[in-house]
Scaffold this motif. Structure first.
Motif, PDB file in Angstrom:
ATOM      1  N   THR A   1      12.507  74.818 -24.833  1.00 47.40           N
ATOM      2  CA  THR A   1      13.638  73.936 -24.401  1.00 47.40           C
ATOM      3  C   THR A   1      14.622  73.988 -23.219  1.00 47.40           C
ATOM      4  OG1 THR A   1      15.446  74.669 -25.900  1.00 47.40           O
ATOM      5  CG2 THR A   1      13.759  73.064 -26.778  1.00 47.40           C
TER       6      THR A   1
ATOM      7  N   SER B   1       1.941  61.919 -36.676  1.00 40.48           N
ATOM      8  CA  SER B   1       2.588  63.236 -37.140  1.00 40.48           C
ATOM      9  C   SER B   1       2.575  63.423 -38.807  1.00 40.48           C
ATOM     10  CB  SER B   1       4.037  63.026 -36.170  1.00 40.48           C
ATOM     11  OG  SER B   1       4.716  62.178 -36.792  1.00 40.48           O
TER      12      SER B   1
ATOM     13  N   THR C   1      -1.673  70.784 -35.000  1.00 39.39           N
ATOM     14  CA  THR C   1      -0.310  71.131 -35.588  1.00 39.39           C
ATOM     15  C   THR C   1      -0.284  72.806 -35.317  1.00 39.39           C
ATOM     16  OG1 THR C   1      -1.663  71.856 -37.612  1.00 39.39           O
ATOM     17  CG2 THR C   1      -0.657  69.656 -37.415  1.00 39.39           C
TER      18      THR C   1
ATOM     19  N   LYS D   1       4.237  65.961 -42.134  1.00 42.16           N
ATOM     20  CA  LYS D   1       4.778  66.837 -42.808  1.00 42.16           C
ATOM     21  C   LYS D   1       3.656  67.943 -43.297  1.00 42.16           C
ATOM     22  CE  LYS D   1       8.774  64.017 -43.929  1.00 42.16           C
ATOM     23  NZ  LYS D   1       9.395  63.559 -45.168  1.00 42.16           N
TER      24      LYS D   1
ATOM     25  N   GLU E   1       4.831  64.661 -24.889  1.00 44.84           N
ATOM     26  CA  GLU E   1       4.915  65.601 -25.694  1.00 44.84           C
ATOM     27  C   GLU E   1       3.576  65.899 -26.402  1.00 44.84           C
ATOM     28  OE1 GLU E   1       7.844  66.881 -29.433  1.00 44.84           O
ATOM     29  OE2 GLU E   1       8.290  64.902 -28.282  1.00 44.84           O
TER      30      GLU E   1
ATOM     31  N   ASP F   1       2.682  68.119 -35.775  1.00 44.25           N
ATOM     32  CA  ASP F   1       3.586  68.209 -36.674  1.00 44.25           C
ATOM     33  C   ASP F   1       4.800  67.310 -36.607  1.00 44.25           C
ATOM     34  OD1 ASP F   1       2.930  71.186 -37.595  1.00 44.25           O
ATOM     35  OD2 ASP F   1       2.886  71.640 -35.648  1.00 44.25           O
ATOM     36  N   GLU F   2       5.761  67.228 -37.702  1.00 45.88           N
ATOM     37  CA  GLU F   2       6.462  66.309 -38.018  1.00 45.88           C
ATOM     38  C   GLU F   2       7.598  66.206 -36.600  1.00 45.88           C
ATOM     39  OE1 GLU F   2       9.214  66.654 -41.366  1.00 45.88           O
ATOM     40  OE2 GLU F   2       8.340  68.593 -41.565  1.00 45.88           O
ATOM     41  N   ASP F   3       7.933  67.144 -36.242  1.00 50.39           N
ATOM     42  CA  ASP F   3       8.830  67.373 -35.068  1.00 50.39           C
ATOM     43  C   ASP F   3       8.387  66.819 -33.654  1.00 50.39           C
ATOM     44  OD1 ASP F   3       7.190  69.505 -34.429  1.00 50.39           O
ATOM     45  OD2 ASP F   3       9.004  70.807 -34.045  1.00 50.39           O
ATOM     46  N   CYS F   4       7.283  66.322 -33.605  1.00 49.97           N
ATOM     47  CA  CYS F   4       6.608  65.831 -32.406  1.00 49.97           C
ATOM     48  C   CYS F   4       6.762  64.220 -32.569  1.00 49.97           C
ATOM     49  CB  CYS F   4       4.946  66.231 -32.379  1.00 49.97           C
ATOM     50  SG  CYS F   4       4.278  65.543 -30.683  1.00 49.97           S
ATOM     51  N   ASP F   5       7.382  63.727 -31.395  1.00 47.21           N
ATOM     52  CA  ASP F   5       7.321  62.306 -31.185  1.00 47.21           C
ATOM     53  C   ASP F   5       6.147  61.816 -30.674  1.00 47.21           C
ATOM     54  OD1 ASP F   5       7.906  59.724 -30.632  1.00 47.21           O
ATOM     55  OD2 ASP F   5       9.526  60.057 -29.150  1.00 47.21           O
TER      56      ASP F   5
ATOM     57  N   ARG G   1       1.515  69.240 -26.836  1.00 45.14           N
ATOM     58  CA  ARG G   1       1.309  69.942 -28.190  1.00 45.14           C
ATOM     59  C   ARG G   1      -0.216  70.105 -28.214  1.00 45.14           C
ATOM     60  NH1 ARG G   1       5.809  69.993 -32.049  1.00 45.14           N
ATOM     61  NH2 ARG G   1       7.438  69.371 -31.040  1.00 45.14           N
TER      62      ARG G   1
END
Length: 159
Positions: free
Chosen positions: A140, A38, A123, A40, A80, A70-74, A84
């Motif tokens: 969500t 992941s 991303t 930024k 997840e 992307d950074e918001d993906c665990d 993505r």
């Protein structure tokens, strides 16, 4: 041991590529055939820069497949990452193939110690990357609905 390598090398990778947020070397990829990263994201093509940077780092040059999210993906949550990857790519645009050194034990390579690698840019795409439509938000589930569904799953023995 593979997960220890992942945690030990993350800060070292971040020294060269500070935009890296986290990495996952899943056991399913035998800790070196698949790396999920992941970042930024700051500019068009950033995921490809990360792929090439990783392939230029010591033993990471043997990584057969890199998925950049992307950074918001665990990256530790393979469900997840799969969501993505499956939803954020146009294969022709977002998959990069390259040739180079591969692990000596890679039985799938075309030649001993030499073969292909694949990078996947999962991303969100920007206008500067040729994506001019609005990017949809991640769905969500409402917290109340999630609580109700989780309770039903438990009654059904699904957890």
């Amino acid at each position: 041991m593979g997960k220890a390598v992942e945690r030990i090398f993350l800060p070292l990778m971040q020294l060269t590529l500070p935009e890296i947020v986290d990495v996952n070397l899943p056991a399913e990829g035998v800790f070196h055939n698949l790396m999920i990263v992941s970042i930024k994201k700051s500019y068009a093509g950033h995921a490809r820069k990360i792929m090439n940077g990783i392939w230029a780092m010591g033993q990471a040059m043997f990584t057969k497949c890199i998925i950049v999210v992307d950074e918001d993906c665990d990256v530790q949550d393979l469900a997840e990452v799969t969501l993505r990857t499956a939803n954020n790519i146009d294969p022709e645009r977002d998959i990069q193939f390259t040739l180079g050194p591969v692990d000596s034990l890679d039985h799938a390579s075309r030649l001993p110690n030499f073969g292909s690698k694949m990078g996947i840019d999962a991303t969100r795409k920007w206008a500067a990357e040729g994506f001019t439509r609005p990017w949809p938000p991640m769905l969500t589930m409402d917290a109340d609905v999630k609580t109700r569904v989780d309770a039903i799953w438990k009654r059904l023995g699904i957890e």
